[in-house]
Design a protein around this motif. Structure first.
Motif, short mmCIF file in Angstrom:
data_model
loop_
_atom_site.label_atom_id
_atom_site.label_comp_id
_atom_site.label_asym_id
_atom_site.label_seq_id
_atom_site.Cartn_x
_atom_site.Cartn_y
_atom_site.Cartn_z
N GLU A 207 0.84 -1.20 0.00
CA GLU A 207 0.00 0.00 0.00
C GLU A 207 0.87 1.24 0.00
O GLU A 207 1.80 1.38 0.78
N SER A 208 0.61 2.15 -0.89
CA SER A 208 1.47 3.32 -1.06
C SER A 208 1.15 4.40 -0.06
O SER A 208 0.09 4.44 0.53
N ALA A 209 2.10 5.30 0.09
CA ALA A 209 1.90 6.40 1.04
C ALA A 209 0.80 7.32 0.57
O ALA A 209 0.11 7.93 1.36
N GLU A 210 0.61 7.42 -0.80
CA GLU A 210 -0.44 8.28 -1.31
C GLU A 210 -1.81 7.75 -0.91
O GLU A 210 -2.73 8.51 -0.62
N LYS A 211 -1.95 6.43 -0.90
CA LYS A 211 -3.22 5.84 -0.51
C LYS A 211 -3.39 5.86 1.00
O LYS A 211 -4.50 5.73 1.50
N SER A 212 -2.31 5.98 1.73
CA SER A 212 -2.38 5.90 3.18
C SER A 212 -1.49 6.96 3.82
O SER A 212 -0.48 6.66 4.43
N PRO A 213 -1.85 8.24 3.70
CA PRO A 213 -1.01 9.31 4.22
C PRO A 213 -0.82 9.25 5.72
O PRO A 213 0.14 9.78 6.24
N VAL A 214 -1.76 8.63 6.43
CA VAL A 214 -1.65 8.55 7.88
C VAL A 214 -0.43 7.75 8.31
O VAL A 214 0.03 7.86 9.43
N CYS A 215 0.14 6.95 7.40
CA CYS A 215 1.26 6.08 7.76
C CYS A 215 2.59 6.62 7.26
O CYS A 215 3.55 5.85 7.15
N SER A 216 2.69 7.90 6.92
CA SER A 216 3.96 8.46 6.46
C SER A 216 5.03 8.32 7.53
O SER A 216 6.22 8.20 7.23
N TYR A 217 4.63 8.34 8.81
CA TYR A 217 5.59 8.19 9.91
C TYR A 217 6.28 6.82 9.86
O TYR A 217 7.45 6.69 10.22
N ALA A 218 5.54 5.79 9.43
CA ALA A 218 6.09 4.44 9.40
C ALA A 218 6.92 4.17 8.15
O ALA A 218 7.65 3.18 8.10
N ALA A 339 -0.91 4.10 21.42
CA ALA A 339 0.31 3.32 21.19
C ALA A 339 0.36 2.75 19.78
O ALA A 339 1.44 2.55 19.22
N MET A 340 -0.81 2.47 19.18
CA MET A 340 -0.85 1.86 17.85
C MET A 340 -0.90 2.88 16.73
O MET A 340 -0.89 2.51 15.55
N ALA A 341 -0.90 4.16 17.06
CA ALA A 341 -1.01 5.19 16.03
C ALA A 341 0.17 5.15 15.08
O ALA A 341 1.33 5.01 15.48
N ASP A 342 -0.11 5.25 13.78
CA ASP A 342 0.90 5.40 12.73
C ASP A 342 1.88 4.25 12.65
O ASP A 342 3.05 4.43 12.30
N LEU A 343 1.43 3.03 12.94
CA LEU A 343 2.32 1.87 12.81
C LEU A 343 2.32 1.30 11.40
O LEU A 343 3.23 0.54 11.04
N GLY A 344 1.31 1.63 10.59
CA GLY A 344 1.28 1.16 9.21
C GLY A 344 1.37 -0.34 9.10
O GLY A 344 0.62 -1.08 9.73
N LYS A 345 2.34 -0.82 8.31
CA LYS A 345 2.48 -2.26 8.07
C LYS A 345 2.94 -3.01 9.32
O LYS A 345 2.95 -4.24 9.35
N PHE A 346 3.33 -2.27 10.37
CA PHE A 346 3.75 -2.89 11.62
C PHE A 346 2.59 -3.01 12.62
O PHE A 346 2.82 -3.29 13.80
#
Length: 404
Positions: A207-218, A339-346
């Motif tokens: 999943e790309s960062a464009e599709k999931s901007p909330v996960c840019s931190y990860a 604690a689970m915020a912005d973990l993306g694929k993790f």
């Protein structure tokens, strides 16, 4: 995930599963005074039941996540109920042999089932909707969970028709057999229930960062250990589960140590938790952020735990546990999504660490039991104060580390 879907039915089903989690954990608050009276064991020895229940969270956090990846959330939930049925079969064998060792083995198996179910339902309810309202959904689940703790004692005493002080080991056969049947039915419900498989934003590797901007931190991170807000959250959750377990599981035993009549003091902390959860449903996120709710609750919990430890009047002291549990109420709903915020694929890996952190329920009650045997039951509640203070720190600064 389409946030506009109607998840009322899945929420109701998961709420039933949260109730079953509380019911299974509530067996400890019933068995601890029963075994202490029937087998003449110490407070620290009886608290080993809690240790045996929560150690599996440390051991099975990662395997449970592997299981979810392999067979999905629904089948993992069904598997947990099968393990619960096995555990209560072992409780019957333990009662037959009147063996503390077998009770500990049964508690370990029950804790294993709890760990597997917690590993599936907590991340499921967290990502079943917007993250900023996750505490609201978890508060709803918390009401289901905490109502079940005192229901366990009510159910068993109703079935056997005796108070805790009169209970013999042979009296436990029938209620435990009924519980086995209930868990098997719940396993079937989990398999057949219309529960959609869900994923957090960015959880798929492709999943790309464009599709999931909330996960840019990860983006670009290679290890779950690169998320300091998660690691501090795990420590906060470790301490939280320990002190929450103390407040929920010791009220009845503490009341008996004070010479108070009755077996239903388990309702004191449960009512406190439910009042807090209702506030969470009403105020989060419209009026209170998840972090602000956790800070307020931490202050209340510190006041409550100090009050229990210092108030000399027994009838007042035992009711101060209400403040402890009220403070605990919104810590879990806030801690988990923060604690689970912005973990993306993790996300699943982070969930594993948080489940493992629930082993605090094994450590802190045991420490309290040691202090109880060395000094007094009332003095032992001081162990909760530094734990709540660290949670207060996490609510002010710990969760913000990822934004710096």
């Amino acid at each position: 995930m389409n946030q506009n879907k109607n998840y009322v039915l899945p929420l109701a089903i998961i709420g039933l599963f949260f109730f079953s989690l509380g019911f299974a954990l509530g067996i400890n608050s019933y068995l601890m005074p029963v075994l202490k009276n029937a087998m003449n064991i110490s407070g620290a020895a009886s608290s080993l039941l809690l240790a045996a229940t929560f150690i599996p969270f440390l051991l099975l956090g990662i395997p449970a996540t592997w299981c979810i990846r392999k067979i999905g959330y629904k089948r993992t939930m069904a598997l947990s109920f099968l393990i619960f049925a096995v555990a209560f079969g072992l409780f019957i064998l333990a009662a037959m042999d009147q063996s503390l060792v077998w009770f500990l083995i049964a508690s370990f198996v029950s804790g294993s089932a709890n760990a597997v179910l917690q590993a599936s339902v907590n991340p499921y309810i967290t990502i079943l909707g917007p993250l900023d309202s996750a505490a609201r959904r978890i508060s709803c689940m918390g009401i289901c969970n905490k109502l079940a703790w005192p229901v366990t004692t009510l159910f068993i005493t109703f079935v056997i028709g005796k108070s805790i002080g009169e209970t013999q080991m042979s009296d436990l056969y029938l209620p435990f057999a009924i519980i086995i049947a209930i868990f098997l039915v719940l396993g079937i419900i989990a398999l057949l229930a219309p529960l959609p498989e869900v994923k957090a934003a960015g959880e798929d590797d492709g999943e790309s960062a464009e599709k999931s901007p909330v996960c840019s931190y990860a983006e670009g991170k290679t290890s779950i250990l690169q998320f300091p807000h998660l690691l501090l959250g795990c420590l906060a959750l470790f301490l939280y589960v320990g002190v929450e377990t103390i407040s929920l599981a010791t009220a009845t035993g503490y009341a008996q140590s004070l010479g108070l009549d009755g077996d239903n003091y388990g309702f004191i902390p449960s009512i406190g938790m439910i009042v807090g959860y209702i506030c969470g449903i009403l105020f989060i996120p419209k009026y209170l952020s998840q972090a602000a709710a956790m800070r307020i609750c931490a202050v209340i919990a510190v006041i409550g735990s100090v009050a229990v430890a210092v108030v000399l009047d027994p009838t007042i002291s035992v009711y101060c546990i209400f403040l402890m549990s009220l403070g605990c109420s919104l810590m879990w709903p806030a801690l988990w999504p923060l604690a689970m915020a912005d973990l993306g694929k993790f996300t699943k890996a982070g969930s594993s660490l948080l489940v493992m952190a629930m082993a605090g329920g094994a450590v802190m009650p045991w420490v309290q039991g040691l202090i109880q045997d060395a000094y007094s039951f009332q003095t032992s509640y001081w162990v909760c104060v530094p734990c709540f203070l660290f949670i207060l720190y996490y609510g002010f600064a710990g969760y913000k580390i990822r934004t710096k």
